[in-house]
Write an enzyme that holds these catalytic residues in place. Structure first.
Site, short mmCIF file in Angstrom:
data_model
loop_
_atom_site.label_atom_id
_atom_site.label_comp_id
_atom_site.label_asym_id
_atom_site.label_seq_id
_atom_site.Cartn_x
_atom_site.Cartn_y
_atom_site.Cartn_z
N LYS A 22 85.65 107.41 66.74
CA LYS A 22 86.81 109.21 66.89
C LYS A 22 88.34 109.38 67.53
CE LYS A 22 86.44 112.86 69.17
NZ LYS A 22 87.72 112.90 69.81
N ASN A 23 88.16 108.49 68.26
CA ASN A 23 89.95 108.20 68.98
C ASN A 23 90.50 106.64 68.84
OD1 ASN A 23 88.91 110.78 69.86
ND2 ASN A 23 88.33 109.98 71.77
N CYS A 117 92.93 123.21 76.06
CA CYS A 117 92.06 123.19 75.32
C CYS A 117 90.86 124.04 76.87
CB CYS A 117 91.24 122.26 75.24
SG CYS A 117 91.09 120.50 75.50
N ARG A 122 96.99 119.73 79.09
CA ARG A 122 96.95 118.55 78.27
C ARG A 122 98.16 118.38 77.86
NH1 ARG A 122 91.16 117.27 74.68
NH2 ARG A 122 92.60 115.54 74.50
N ASP A 306 85.15 110.27 79.39
CA ASP A 306 84.32 110.59 78.26
C ASP A 306 82.34 111.02 78.60
OD1 ASP A 306 86.68 110.95 75.42
OD2 ASP A 306 87.09 112.26 77.29
N ARG A 398 83.07 117.88 66.25
CA ARG A 398 84.09 117.40 66.11
C ARG A 398 83.97 115.83 66.47
NH1 ARG A 398 88.39 120.45 69.89
NH2 ARG A 398 89.47 118.67 68.78
#
Ligand code: EPZ
Length: 418
Positions: A22-23, A117, A122, A306, A398
């Protein structure tokens, strides 16, 4: 809202195939705005954040020629809109990645400020400072970041006073079309940043130093359309490695890049989990008594933030005391209260969590709060006795491709209910 129901205590067995990162794909999709033509990206993970980014690119005028299975063809020949609408950006902070490309290509941008978030404020102050250093005028107005630049961005020397993954990606993309040379110091070294630099170079950019803390970019006048295959997601792989360990099962992690996983492999081996590394797969076998070990998150190549929540779930069942420090985000312990409701023994002091291993966890109704905290709760539920019901699982969607399907294929007793 969907919920996930898990009957814990089932050792996972079999093999799981890791999806695209994803990243890695989010900055690559944003980078298509630097080009004029048909960009072909394969290996795309079907997760909500990627769908959001694709929708954002369409709002900016890109045309999706095809988008099936894991491959997209995105025509950016007429991507001339410069406004990223609030309703999209507010759901995904990675939308700020279009700032650099829009300013570099079109000389203007209006991107809604990403909300904070659950894991922290952030801010994107470093993204903005870097773009200003390249000659852009950037100001905040009514929750939007406005940017304009006359005569094109100019190369600069910029020092990140905090390592920022998307900050490095944003400025690297902006610099690739700026006039002159840009030097980014204290740059992020994440594999996803290196991948972006390599793919931009294949499109005609002149970037050196990616993977070190100093990246040099010589601006060019234009880039060719992007063609690439997204590499597998190291955080998804790490999550399934921990799933094997916490259920005392045996799982083959297929389609991964072991060198991206070194910090996780070492920590699990230290905790007495059997980990056998092959070229593009890793066999993880639990079952030996788990050893409590310490961990401290750090930008790549350190222990990834993460994976912190997922690793903590494992440590709740280890023997002894483990200390986990979260040094990247200021509030990334949202999973702790939920783990304690399952019987975990954790105390928090600022950014330090002290975990005393317990004999076992018991299933409970749980609330997901952010992407990786949700993964932590799923892992704890798999390793617990009894039933857990996890709500707000949209957080999981997500960043994880078909998580309950992949887990159920490994023998987990898991199902999604509406
Ligand atoms: C990226 O977020 C990842 N997201 C995050 O993954 C990951 O947790 C994070 O990097 C750290 O590895 C994507 O790549 C899309 P940062 P990013 O800028 O770039 C502070 C997931 O679970 N900071 O490296 O937003 C910031 O507050 C997500 O997949 C500033 O102060 O993270 C944080 O404390 C979650 N000012 C630290 O730097 C800035 O301008 C690192 O943030 C930018 C960042």
């Amino acid at each position: 809202m969907d919920k996930i129901v898990i009957e814990g205590g089932q050792p996972l067995r079999g093999s799981v195939r890791i999806s695209g990162a994803k990243n890695a794909v989010l900055p690559i999709l944003a980078a298509t705005l630097l080009t004029r033509g048909r960009n072909i990206i394969d290996g795309i993970p079907k997760v909500r954040d990627v769908a959001t980014m694709i929708q954002l690119l369409k709002d900016l005028g890109a045309k999706v020629e095809s988008n099936r299975n894991e491959k997209i063809v995105l025509d950016t020949s007429n991507a001339n809109n410069t406004e990223a609408p609030y309703d999209l950006v507010s759901t995904m902070r990675a939308s700020c990645l279009v700032l650099g490309p829009l300013l570099a290509k079109l000389g203007r941008a209006r991107v809604s400020l990403p909300g904070g978030c659950a894991i922290g404020a952030r801010p994107i102050d470093l993204h903005i400072k870097g773009l200003e250093a390249m000659g852009a005028k950037v100001w905040l107005e009514k929750g939007y970041v406005h940017g304009t630049v006359d005569g094109g961005l100019r190369g600069t020397q910029f020092y990140f006073d905090t390592v920022s993954v998307t900050g490095t990606a944003n400025l690297m993309m902006a610099a690739s079309l700026a006039v002159g040379e840009t030097i980014l110091e204290n740059a992020a070294k994440e594999p996803e940043v290196v991948f972006l630099a390599d793919i931009l170079n294949q499109a005609g950019a002149k970037i050196e130093g990616q993977g070190t803390d100093m990246i040099t970019i010589q601006g060019v006048s234009s880039l060719q359309p992007i063609e690439c295959h997204i590499f597998p997601d190291r955080i998804e792989a790490g999550t399934y490695m921990i799933a094997a360990a916490i259920t005392e099962g045996e799982v083959l992690i297929e389609n991964c890049i072991p060198q991206h996983l070194e910090p996780i492999i070492l920590k699990l081996q230290e905790a007495q989990v059997d980990v056998e590394v092959e070229d593009s797969s890793i066999l993880v076998r639990g079952g030996r008594p788990l050893q409590a070990i310490n961990a401290r998150t750090h930008p790549y190549p350190g222990f990834p933030t993460d994976i912190q929540a997922q690793f903590m779930a494992l440590m709740t069942l280890s023997r002894g005391q483990s200390i986990i420090m979260e040094t990247v985000f200021e509030n990334r312990f949202m999973h702790v209260a939920e783990l304690k409701r399952m019987g975990a023994d954790i105390t928090l002091d600022g950014n330090t969590a002290t975990i005393n291993g317990v004999q076992g966890l018991s299933g409970a109704p749980l609330m997901a709060t952010d992407l990786r905290a949700s993964a932590s709760l799923v892992l704890a539920a798999l390793g617990a006795k009894g039933q857990s019901i996890i709500s707000r699982v949209y957080h999981i969607d997500r960043g994880y491709v078909s998580m309950e399907q992949k887990l159920s294929d490994l023998g987990a007793r898991i199902k999604r209910i509406k």
